[in-house]
Design a protein around this motif. Structure first.
Motif, PDB file in Angstrom:
ATOM      1  N   ASP A 149     -62.823  16.781  77.003  1.00 47.97           N
ATOM      2  CA  ASP A 149     -63.210  15.688  76.314  1.00 47.97           C
ATOM      3  C   ASP A 149     -62.162  14.691  75.919  1.00 47.97           C
ATOM      4  OD1 ASP A 149     -65.737  16.343  76.974  1.00 47.97           O
ATOM      5  OD2 ASP A 149     -66.287  17.155  75.185  1.00 47.97           O
ATOM      6  N   HIS A 150     -61.240  15.054  75.305  1.00 47.58           N
ATOM      7  CA  HIS A 150     -60.097  14.158  74.904  1.00 47.58           C
ATOM      8  C   HIS A 150     -59.325  13.706  76.068  1.00 47.58           C
ATOM      9  CE1 HIS A 150     -56.668  12.890  72.184  1.00 47.58           C
ATOM     10  NE2 HIS A 150     -55.932  13.330  73.236  1.00 47.58           N
ATOM     11  N   LEU A 151     -59.038  14.178  77.148  1.00 49.42           N
ATOM     12  CA  LEU A 151     -58.415  13.870  78.259  1.00 49.42           C
ATOM     13  C   LEU A 151     -59.445  12.776  79.010  1.00 49.42           C
ATOM     14  CD1 LEU A 151     -56.847  16.938  79.477  1.00 49.42           C
ATOM     15  CD2 LEU A 151     -55.583  14.951  78.840  1.00 49.42           C
ATOM     16  N   LYS A 152     -60.624  13.172  79.054  1.00 47.70           N
ATOM     17  CA  LYS A 152     -61.695  12.002  79.658  1.00 47.70           C
ATOM     18  C   LYS A 152     -61.590  10.792  78.819  1.00 47.70           C
ATOM     19  CE  LYS A 152     -65.014  15.455  81.449  1.00 47.70           C
ATOM     20  NZ  LYS A 152     -66.290  15.882  81.314  1.00 47.70           N
ATOM     21  N   GLN A 153     -61.646  10.807  77.627  1.00 48.04           N
ATOM     22  CA  GLN A 153     -61.448   9.721  76.700  1.00 48.04           C
ATOM     23  C   GLN A 153     -60.079   8.819  77.090  1.00 48.04           C
ATOM     24  OE1 GLN A 153     -61.851  11.758  72.833  1.00 48.04           O
ATOM     25  NE2 GLN A 153     -63.888  10.694  72.527  1.00 48.04           N
ATOM     26  N   LEU A 154     -59.137   9.311  77.084  1.00 47.50           N
ATOM     27  CA  LEU A 154     -57.950   8.760  77.500  1.00 47.50           C
ATOM     28  C   LEU A 154     -58.010   8.032  78.827  1.00 47.50           C
ATOM     29  CD1 LEU A 154     -55.040  11.108  76.602  1.00 47.50           C
ATOM     30  CD2 LEU A 154     -55.352   8.794  75.613  1.00 47.50           C
ATOM     31  N   ALA A 155     -58.524   8.772  79.923  1.00 52.64           N
ATOM     32  CA  ALA A 155     -58.676   8.408  81.097  1.00 52.64           C
ATOM     33  C   ALA A 155     -59.545   7.078  81.163  1.00 52.64           C
ATOM     34  CB  ALA A 155     -59.136   9.313  82.095  1.00 52.64           C
ATOM     35  N   SER A 156     -60.766   7.206  80.260  1.00 54.19           N
ATOM     36  CA  SER A 156     -61.575   6.063  80.204  1.00 54.19           C
ATOM     37  C   SER A 156     -60.843   4.705  79.929  1.00 54.19           C
ATOM     38  CB  SER A 156     -62.931   6.361  79.470  1.00 54.19           C
ATOM     39  OG  SER A 156     -62.472   6.368  78.004  1.00 54.19           O
ATOM     40  N   ILE A 157     -59.695   4.749  79.314  1.00 51.16           N
ATOM     41  CA  ILE A 157     -59.011   3.629  78.707  1.00 51.16           C
ATOM     42  C   ILE A 157     -58.561   2.971  79.941  1.00 51.16           C
ATOM     43  CG2 ILE A 157     -57.280   2.613  77.468  1.00 51.16           C
ATOM     44  CD1 ILE A 157     -57.590   5.129  75.353  1.00 51.16           C
ATOM     45  N   LEU A 158     -58.227   3.662  81.069  1.00 55.82           N
ATOM     46  CA  LEU A 158     -57.640   2.833  82.013  1.00 55.82           C
ATOM     47  C   LEU A 158     -58.697   2.404  82.893  1.00 55.82           C
ATOM     48  CD1 LEU A 158     -55.241   5.754  83.314  1.00 55.82           C
ATOM     49  CD2 LEU A 158     -54.593   3.984  81.799  1.00 55.82           C
ATOM     50  N   ASP A 159     -59.963   2.597  82.781  1.00 56.05           N
ATOM     51  CA  ASP A 159     -60.788   1.916  83.497  1.00 56.05           C
ATOM     52  C   ASP A 159     -61.529   0.830  82.696  1.00 56.05           C
ATOM     53  OD1 ASP A 159     -60.425   3.711  85.561  1.00 56.05           O
ATOM     54  OD2 ASP A 159     -61.788   5.299  84.721  1.00 56.05           O
ATOM     55  N   ASP A 160     -61.033   0.755  81.402  1.00 56.28           N
ATOM     56  CA  ASP A 160     -61.811  -0.282  80.752  1.00 56.28           C
ATOM     57  C   ASP A 160     -61.563  -1.676  80.954  1.00 56.28           C
ATOM     58  OD1 ASP A 160     -63.195  -1.769  78.744  1.00 56.28           O
ATOM     59  OD2 ASP A 160     -62.863  -0.527  77.140  1.00 56.28           O
ATOM     60  N   PRO A 161     -61.821  -2.777  81.580  1.00 59.39           N
ATOM     61  CA  PRO A 161     -61.596  -3.988  81.551  1.00 59.39           C
ATOM     62  C   PRO A 161     -61.190  -4.515  80.320  1.00 59.39           C
ATOM     63  CG  PRO A 161     -63.834  -3.939  82.317  1.00 59.39           C
ATOM     64  CD  PRO A 161     -63.515  -2.573  82.088  1.00 59.39           C
ATOM     65  N   GLU A 162     -61.706  -4.275  79.314  1.00 55.63           N
ATOM     66  CA  GLU A 162     -61.376  -4.887  77.758  1.00 55.63           C
ATOM     67  C   GLU A 162     -60.257  -4.048  77.141  1.00 55.63           C
ATOM     68  OE1 GLU A 162     -64.642  -4.469  75.415  1.00 55.63           O
ATOM     69  OE2 GLU A 162     -66.168  -5.887  76.516  1.00 55.63           O
ATOM     70  N   ALA A 163     -59.562  -2.969  77.863  1.00 51.31           N
ATOM     71  CA  ALA A 163     -58.679  -2.571  76.977  1.00 51.31           C
ATOM     72  C   ALA A 163     -57.460  -3.574  77.330  1.00 51.31           C
ATOM     73  CB  ALA A 163     -58.262  -1.055  77.651  1.00 51.31           C
ATOM     74  N   SER A 164     -56.373  -3.650  76.394  1.00 50.78           N
ATOM     75  CA  SER A 164     -55.223  -4.140  76.565  1.00 50.78           C
ATOM     76  C   SER A 164     -54.374  -3.622  77.589  1.00 50.78           C
ATOM     77  CB  SER A 164     -54.514  -4.598  75.130  1.00 50.78           C
ATOM     78  OG  SER A 164     -54.010  -3.365  74.849  1.00 50.78           O
ATOM     79  N   ASN A 165     -53.435  -4.386  78.010  1.00 52.90           N
ATOM     80  CA  ASN A 165     -52.223  -3.864  78.815  1.00 52.90           C
ATOM     81  C   ASN A 165     -51.557  -2.691  77.875  1.00 52.90           C
ATOM     82  OD1 ASN A 165     -52.770  -5.269  81.331  1.00 52.90           O
ATOM     83  ND2 ASN A 165     -51.780  -6.831  80.432  1.00 52.90           N
ATOM     84  N   ASN A 166     -51.356  -2.920  76.884  1.00 54.73           N
ATOM     85  CA  ASN A 166     -50.617  -2.011  76.037  1.00 54.73           C
ATOM     86  C   ASN A 166     -51.638  -0.492  75.899  1.00 54.73           C
ATOM     87  OD1 ASN A 166     -48.322  -3.599  76.022  1.00 54.73           O
ATOM     88  ND2 ASN A 166     -48.756  -4.358  73.784  1.00 54.73           N
ATOM     89  N   ASP A 167     -52.815  -0.899  75.613  1.00 52.97           N
ATOM     90  CA  ASP A 167     -53.734   0.295  75.561  1.00 52.97           C
ATOM     91  C   ASP A 167     -53.473   1.317  76.631  1.00 52.97           C
ATOM     92  OD1 ASP A 167     -55.013  -0.316  73.042  1.00 52.97           O
ATOM     93  OD2 ASP A 167     -56.723  -1.301  74.207  1.00 52.97           O
ATOM     94  N   LYS A 168     -53.468   0.503  77.695  1.00 50.23           N
ATOM     95  CA  LYS A 168     -53.564   1.294  79.149  1.00 50.23           C
ATOM     96  C   LYS A 168     -51.989   1.797  79.361  1.00 50.23           C
ATOM     97  CE  LYS A 168     -57.058  -1.674  81.403  1.00 50.23           C
ATOM     98  NZ  LYS A 168     -57.027  -2.324  82.529  1.00 50.23           N
ATOM     99  N   PHE A 169     -51.062   1.180  78.696  1.00 46.96           N
ATOM    100  CA  PHE A 169     -49.789   1.851  79.137  1.00 46.96           C
ATOM    101  C   PHE A 169     -49.436   3.064  78.413  1.00 46.96           C
ATOM    102  CE2 PHE A 169     -45.235   2.048  77.662  1.00 46.96           C
ATOM    103  CZ  PHE A 169     -44.560   2.272  78.908  1.00 46.96           C
TER     104      PHE A 169
END
Length: 565
Positions: A64-84
């Motif tokens: 579940d923790h890894l799924k949460q990390l992966a979901s950040i990459l798919d979120d258009p509202e996440a910042s580029n730094n969040d995704k990095f």
């Protein structure tokens, strides 16, 4: 007079955890008085369970923790730094899962909590068997020894094996639990442990508006030193201060997820899903994000309400960091079982990673190749400072060249030399200083896991060191105090933020050589020189008095400003 009613203070529901069988050896049943069946557990079963658990939580994460990390990459509202940051943490998890490099260099204090059923029989001292498992894990694996034994009130010495562990065993007298021995294993690093807080409040905050203002201020004060995104836990109430804090620690590990969702006159603890939702939305709006600005300061929030004495209202806050290291376990007549963690985190990595992407911005905060400003650390310090001075705070950097590594004890020793009238060591004048301490180096690799430590612990040294020509560029994790910003403004220095969490990836991909420079007798606290390649960092404090985190502590979302301000 009220009727007698009894309910467990923390009535946890059915356990949905998926377990894997480690062994059936060392576990048997015997018949006892009155036809009762007793579970016999041999010391070796507990030792094996402990060693295996600490191995697993050092190298694997929950799915579940890894799924949460992966979901950040798919979120258009996440910042580029969040995704990095999320992408780097996923890469780190994939490297750690090979079982060689632990996911974090601070492999933590070993914490074991056990609940022993009434019909469980064990020979000897259970705590000793568990401690032996801790010893075996830390001495056999590429982990770090972090425990200091006090020899006198003022003198300490590293124990050299990461003992003692924190081992707490309780009697479990609940019906149906007679023949089970249940455990929670945690490895708690100093960064996240230091973000456990207790506040003694009053009934005045027991309303939605006051509570949210209070929580906004306290959540902002957590900062980034403990490696977000966090699993945040908040406990309101408690029969004692220590019980509130312990409940917050368990909640941050998702150990209390199956609590009831409403209260009762028995005084049982419960989860407040509505407040969890409101606080989680708050964490997404405060702007700190996954370390360098954005939405993902937290993965999730747990809020537990406990009973309290009418004259006392403890509020406890705790976090589990990006090294989310805990696992449940149990010993039953069927064998020894450990929570199934994710052995294949690579399945959560995107098919296309940053090395194939174009920069989304012109050198600032992008996730793609070319998005980072390259800094050549082989150049003289004045040239490094001149290059850094061209770029604003939050700029992403890629560092290549030599770094000097020094942390708490080394800084204290160098301060003693300066106070005695000696010169600043030349290595701190010539090179940036990285606040870190490595785990053990595996055979065949240049470095063990080698991530940054909390920068704030070195704040008091910065003015004196920069005035003497040293520490002009500092690299670590987390936010700094105003005295660091003022020193950098006065002396022309910089503080660069490193991503907290991906210690295994930094060791494997970025650190090419490690050698001792001074104080070899201090082990991981020695002064080291390392050569790095494409080491990721961000400008957090610059030479003009700008600090990326300067205003992140101001409460602005739950209380308005006076008109005209």
């Amino acid at each position: 007079m009220a009727d007698f009613l009894y309910e467990d203070l923390l009535p946890i529901g059915e356990d949905p955890t998926e377990y894997r069988l480690l062994t059936s050896e060392g576990v048997s049943t015997v018949e006892g008085p009155d036809g009762r069946t007793f579970l016999k557990v041999e010391p070796e079963a507990m030792r094996l369970l402990t060693e295996t658990a600490l191995h697993d939580i050092s190298h694997y994460l929950r799915t579940d923790h890894l799924k949460q990390l992966a979901s950040i990459l798919d979120d258009p509202e996440a910042s580029n730094n969040d995704k990095f940051v999320a992408l780097d943490l996923l890469k780190n998890a994939n490297i750690a899962a090979a079982g060689v490099l632990p996911m974090c260099q601070d492999t933590g204090t070993a914490i074991v909590m056990g609940k022993r059923g009434q019909h469980v029989l064990t020979p000897g001292d259970d705590e000793e068997s568990i401690a032996r498992g801790v010893y075996d894990a830390y001495t056999r694996l590429n982990l770090r020894y972090s425990q200091n034994a006090p020899l006198t009130m003022w003198e300490e010495k590293n124990t050299g094996n990461n003992l003692p562990a924190q081992i707490e065993l309780y009697a479990d007298t609940a019906k149906g639990h007679e023949n089970s021995y249940k455990f929670l294993f945690m490895a708690k690093g100093g960064g996240s442990a230091n973000k456990s807080y207790l506040y003694q409040e009053t009934k005045a905050i027991l309303n939605p508006d006051s509570m949210m203002q209070f929580l906004e201020a306290k959540i902002r004060s957590l900062g980034t030193a403990a490696c977000p995104p966090y699993h945040l836990a908040i406990v309101v109430g408690g029969t004692s201060a220590e019980f509130a804090l312990k409940t917050a620690k368990y909640a941050s590990a998702h150990y209390l997820d199956e609590l009831p969702t409403e209260g009762a006159i028995t005084g049982r603890g419960f989860r407040d899903h509505e407040l969890e939702k409101r606080v989680f939305e708050l964490t997404q709006k405060i702007g700190i994000g996954a370390q360098f600005g954005g939405k993902y300061f937290c993965h999730d929030v747990r809020v537990v309400r406990l009973p309290r004495h009418g004259a006392s209202l403890p509020v406890a806050i705790a976090v589990s960091c990006s090294a989310d290291r805990q696992a449940k376990a149990k010993i039953t007549p069927e064998g020894v079982f450990l929570e199934q963690l994710e052995f294949n985190p690579g399945r959560f990595l995107p098919e296309v990673t940053d090395s194939q992407l174009d920069a989304e911005t012109s050198g600032v905060s992008g996730t793609g190749k070319g998005a980072a400003v390259k800094i050549d650390l082989t150049k003289p310090m004045p040239e490094i400072l001149a290059e850094l001075s061209k770029h604003p705070v939050k700029t992403r950097l890629s560092l290549t060249g030599p770094l000097v590594v020094a942390r708490d004890i080394a800084h204290a020793k160098i301060k003693e030399r300066l106070d005695a009238g000696e010169e600043m060591p030349q290595y701190l004048k010539d090179h940036p200083v990285y606040y870190a301490g490595p785990a053990k180096t595996p055979e065949g690799l240049a470095s063990g896991s080698f991530g940054p430590t909390t920068a704030g612990r070195m704040d008091s040294y910065v003015e004196q060191f920069q005035a003497a020509g040293g520490s002009m560029v500092m690299l670590a994790k987390g936010n700094r105090s105003k005295q660091v910003t003022d020193a950098c403004n006065t002396h022309g220095g910089f503080y660069l933020g490193s991503i907290g969490g991906p210690a295994a990836r930094l060791a494997l991909d970025c650190i090419k050589n490690v050698e001792v420079v001074e104080y070899e007798e201090l082990g991981m606290e020695a002064v080291w020189k390392i050569d790095v390649e494409d080491f990721p960092a961000f400008i957090v404090v610059d030479d003009k008095g700008n600090d990326f985190f300067a205003h992140t502590g101001e409460v602005t979302l739950t209380v308005g400003k006076r008109p005209g301000l």
